[in-house]
Write an enzyme that holds these catalytic residues in place. Structure first.
Site, PDB file in Angstrom:
ATOM      1  N   ASN A 232       0.476   4.826   1.175  1.00 39.65           N
ATOM      2  CA  ASN A 232       1.734   5.524   0.848  1.00 39.65           C
ATOM      3  C   ASN A 232       1.544   7.039   0.828  1.00 39.65           C
ATOM      4  OD1 ASN A 232       0.189   5.149  -1.499  1.00 39.65           O
ATOM      5  ND2 ASN A 232       1.956   5.103  -2.846  1.00 39.65           N
TER       6      ASN A 232
ATOM      7  N   ASP B 236      -6.765   1.963  -9.202  1.00 45.71           N
ATOM      8  CA  ASP B 236      -5.410   2.368  -8.796  1.00 45.71           C
ATOM      9  C   ASP B 236      -5.230   3.867  -9.072  1.00 45.71           C
ATOM     10  OD1 ASP B 236      -2.867   2.424  -7.827  1.00 45.71           O
ATOM     11  OD2 ASP B 236      -1.978   1.160  -9.388  1.00 45.71           O
TER      12      ASP B 236
ATOM     13  N   HIS C  68      -5.334   6.110  -4.304  1.00 49.43           N
ATOM     14  CA  HIS C  68      -4.314   6.859  -3.545  1.00 49.43           C
ATOM     15  C   HIS C  68      -4.808   8.305  -3.479  1.00 49.43           C
ATOM     16  CE1 HIS C  68      -1.114   3.686  -4.108  1.00 49.43           C
ATOM     17  NE2 HIS C  68      -1.858   3.419  -5.179  1.00 49.43           N
ATOM     18  N   PHE C  69      -5.452   8.672  -2.382  1.00 52.27           N
ATOM     19  CA  PHE C  69      -6.005  10.034  -2.280  1.00 52.27           C
ATOM     20  C   PHE C  69      -5.008  11.041  -1.682  1.00 52.27           C
ATOM     21  CE2 PHE C  69     -10.866   9.019  -2.567  1.00 52.27           C
ATOM     22  CZ  PHE C  69     -10.724   8.822  -3.924  1.00 52.27           C
TER      23      PHE C  69
ATOM     24  N   HIS D 149      -3.544  -4.916  -9.280  1.00 50.90           N
ATOM     25  CA  HIS D 149      -3.237  -4.509 -10.664  1.00 50.90           C
ATOM     26  C   HIS D 149      -2.403  -5.504 -11.485  1.00 50.90           C
ATOM     27  CE1 HIS D 149       0.296  -3.313  -8.463  1.00 50.90           C
ATOM     28  NE2 HIS D 149      -0.173  -2.141  -8.077  1.00 50.90           N
TER      29      HIS D 149
ATOM     30  N   HIS E 100       1.425  -5.259  -3.980  1.00 53.66           N
ATOM     31  CA  HIS E 100       1.982  -4.747  -5.240  1.00 53.66           C
ATOM     32  C   HIS E 100       3.102  -5.708  -5.583  1.00 53.66           C
ATOM     33  CE1 HIS E 100       3.339  -1.417  -8.030  1.00 53.66           C
ATOM     34  NE2 HIS E 100       4.301  -2.322  -8.101  1.00 53.66           N
TER      35      HIS E 100
ATOM     36  N   HIS F 146      -0.935  12.438 -10.004  1.00 53.58           N
ATOM     37  CA  HIS F 146       0.254  13.292  -9.895  1.00 53.58           C
ATOM     38  C   HIS F 146      -0.065  14.555 -10.693  1.00 53.58           C
ATOM     39  CE1 HIS F 146       2.687  10.114  -8.118  1.00 53.58           C
ATOM     40  NE2 HIS F 146       2.220   9.278  -9.028  1.00 53.58           N
TER      41      HIS F 146
HETATM   42  O1  DOR Z   1       2.034   3.646 -10.720  1.00 53.86           O
HETATM   43  C1  DOR Z   1       1.879   3.573  -9.502  1.00 53.86           C
HETATM   44  N1  DOR Z   1       1.600   4.661  -8.757  1.00 53.86           N
HETATM   45  N2  DOR Z   1       2.008   2.386  -8.905  1.00 53.86           N
HETATM   46  C2  DOR Z   1       2.004   2.271  -7.570  1.00 53.86           C
HETATM   47  O2  DOR Z   1       2.107   1.183  -7.080  1.00 53.86           O
HETATM   48  C3  DOR Z   1       1.911   3.468  -6.709  1.00 53.86           C
HETATM   49  C4  DOR Z   1       1.205   4.524  -7.392  1.00 53.86           C
HETATM   50  C5  DOR Z   1       1.309   5.864  -6.684  1.00 53.86           C
HETATM   51  O3  DOR Z   1       1.049   5.897  -5.474  1.00 53.86           O
HETATM   52  O4  DOR Z   1       1.602   6.868  -7.329  1.00 53.86           O
HETATM   53 ZN    ZN Z   2      -1.665   1.652  -6.177  1.00 52.72          ZN
HETATM   54 ZN    ZN Z   3       0.766  -0.770  -6.795  1.00 57.93          ZN
END
Ligand code: DOR
Ligand code: ZN
Ligand code: ZN
Length: 424
Positions: free
Chosen positions: A89, A286, A57-58, A220, A173, A290
């Site tokens: 996302n 994954d 997730h960049f 995952h 997911h 954050h």
């Molecule tokens: O822990 C997670 N973070 N699970 C996810 O499915 C999404 C991901 C995120 O985009 O932060």
């Molecule tokens: Zn993910």
């Molecule tokens: Zn996920």
């Protein structure tokens, strides 16, 4: 020959001293002796295929205070990854031809390594309209970071049917939204209790009962019980380093808060055992960065996810050195299978494949330190873990990282190119 990389290469299941000849980005010859205009001799160091991280997730566009495509791909390069598949996302979510085209235009300019984009699934969308732009589709069966969620059976069936017509893989997911409790959480044990393994099993069982013929990739997987429910299907499976190496008793606070949650020690050990016995198709990070500030908020409020794109390969290489994992299992899960599943000629040192290579010095054991990593988020759950960081990375025969520095040009490109020959 344009480029020759010489060393002890992992070729057809063995380490052999050889020269890898690359022209136009592709491996064209593997011989004992080759002469190249550019000749890199790594003598006794290992040459392995570079990894493909099929789940990152960049955060670009919209959430670039956490990560952007430049910092994400640089972190990947330092971690021995030549290609990533980015999740949808983002803000706006990558779900239509307009949003994906805009995302492509913007991120291509920032990419230091190759990439593909997943298209997000929502109830009202037409997968065929984005089929030629995406590496695959992503469906969230439960709520997590972002707004993409498909909890109802009717939409699920509609999406599965229409995606299967595109011939592409759908990554899922898998957690059953109805089984997720919303009780207050103070720690990782509470988080695990709120989103139990049973929720994962229930979601997977629903997919197995209804869509066993579809090209479903289960992201995952956090428990061997979930893995067992997939047996006998065509589904492919993914595991993360955090579910293999961390558990819900680790003193990480909200920094260890991820979805699906870290499980107990016994579950983790069983998962690790299954991984080393080759029961998973792929390992993916994954990578879900954050900020430290967000993670330092109350446990209940802190977002879920942890970074990992730069540490997956180094952690695994150290486990290979310790004889806990076979080199074959590592290259299968980190390189070969992700390429095969998503139809790329990458992930293998073989004539006809992209010249994506890493150079590894097995004697150079380091400890992971957040301040030495390159993700914008600036932290890691694997602080102080032993690791072997690759010394160099080639992407399509071009050096991108050497001696722990980024070198050369920014050459990353979208791997989803119309008309390009693939493994399918
Ligand atoms: O822990 C997670 N973070 N699970 C996810 O499915 C999404 C991901 C995120 O985009 O932060
Ligand atoms: Zn993910
Ligand atoms: Zn996920």
């Amino acid at each position: 020959m344009e480029t020759v990389v010489e060393g002890r290469a992992f070729y057809q299941g063995d380490l052999i001293e050889c020269c890898i000849g690359i022209e136009g980005g592709k491996i064209v010859s593997i011989k004992k002796v080759l002469k190249g205009e550019k000749h890199y001799n790594y003598s006794s160091k290992l040459i392995l295929p570079a990894a493909i991280d099929a789940h990152v997730h960049f955060r670009d566009p919209g959430l670039t205070h956490k990560e952007d495509f430049q910092t994400g791909t640089i972190a990947a390069a330092f971690g021995g990854v030549s290609c990533v598949f980015d999740m949808p996302n983002t803000l706006p979510p990558a779900i239509s031809s307009e949003t994906i085209k805009e995302k492509l235009d913007s991120v291509t300019k920032k990419a230091w390594i190759d990439f593909g984009l997943f298209g997000g699934c929502v109830s009202s969308f037409k997968p065929e309209s984005i089929a030629n732009m995406v590496i695959g589709y992503k469906l969230f069966m439960s709520s997590t970071t972002g707004v993409l969620l498909v909890p109802d059976d009717q939409s699920l069936t509609k999406i599965m049917t229409s995606v299967s017509k595109t011939g592409k893989v759908i990554g899922v997911h898998a957690e059953d939204e109805r089984m997720i409790r919303k009780l207050p959480e103070k720690n990782l044990l509470d988080h695990d209790r709120n989103r139990p393994i049973e929720a994962e099993i229930s979601a997977i069982e629903k997919l197995v009962s209804n869509f066993s013929e579809n090209r479903v990739h289960i992201c995952h997987i956090s428990s061997t019980r979930s893995l067992k429910s997939i047996r006998g299907t065509k589904f492919t499976t993914e595991v993360t380093p955090h579910h293999l190496l961390l558990d819900n008793t680790c003193e990480l606070g909200a920094f260890g808060k991820v979805n699906p949650p870290l499980r107990n020690r016994n579950e983790r050990e069983l998962l690790f055992e299954a991984f080393i016995r080759g029961k998973f198709d792929i390992i993916a990070s994954d990578h879900a960065p954050h900020t430290i500030e967000e993670k330092e908020d109350d446990f209940d409020i802190a977002p879920c996810g942890m970074p990992g794109v730069e540490t997956t390969v180094p952690l695994m290489l150290n486990l290979v050195r310790r004889d806990l994992i076979d080199l074959k299992t590592f290259t299968k899960c980190a390189c070969e299978r992700p390429a095969e599943i998503f139809g790329l000629l990458k992930g293998k040192i073989e004539v006809g494949f992209d010249g994506d290579l890493i150079v590894v010095d097995h004697k150079k054991i380091e400890r992971i330190k957040a301040e030495n990593l390159h993700s914008k988020c600036g932290w890691t759950a694997f602080d102080n873990y032993e690791a072997i960081f690759p010394r160099a990375l080639f992407v399509r025969g071009m050096l991108v990282m050497e001696d722990r520095s980024i070198v050369g040009e920014r050459i990353g490109r979208n791997v989803v190119v119309k008309g390009e020959k693939s493994q399918h």
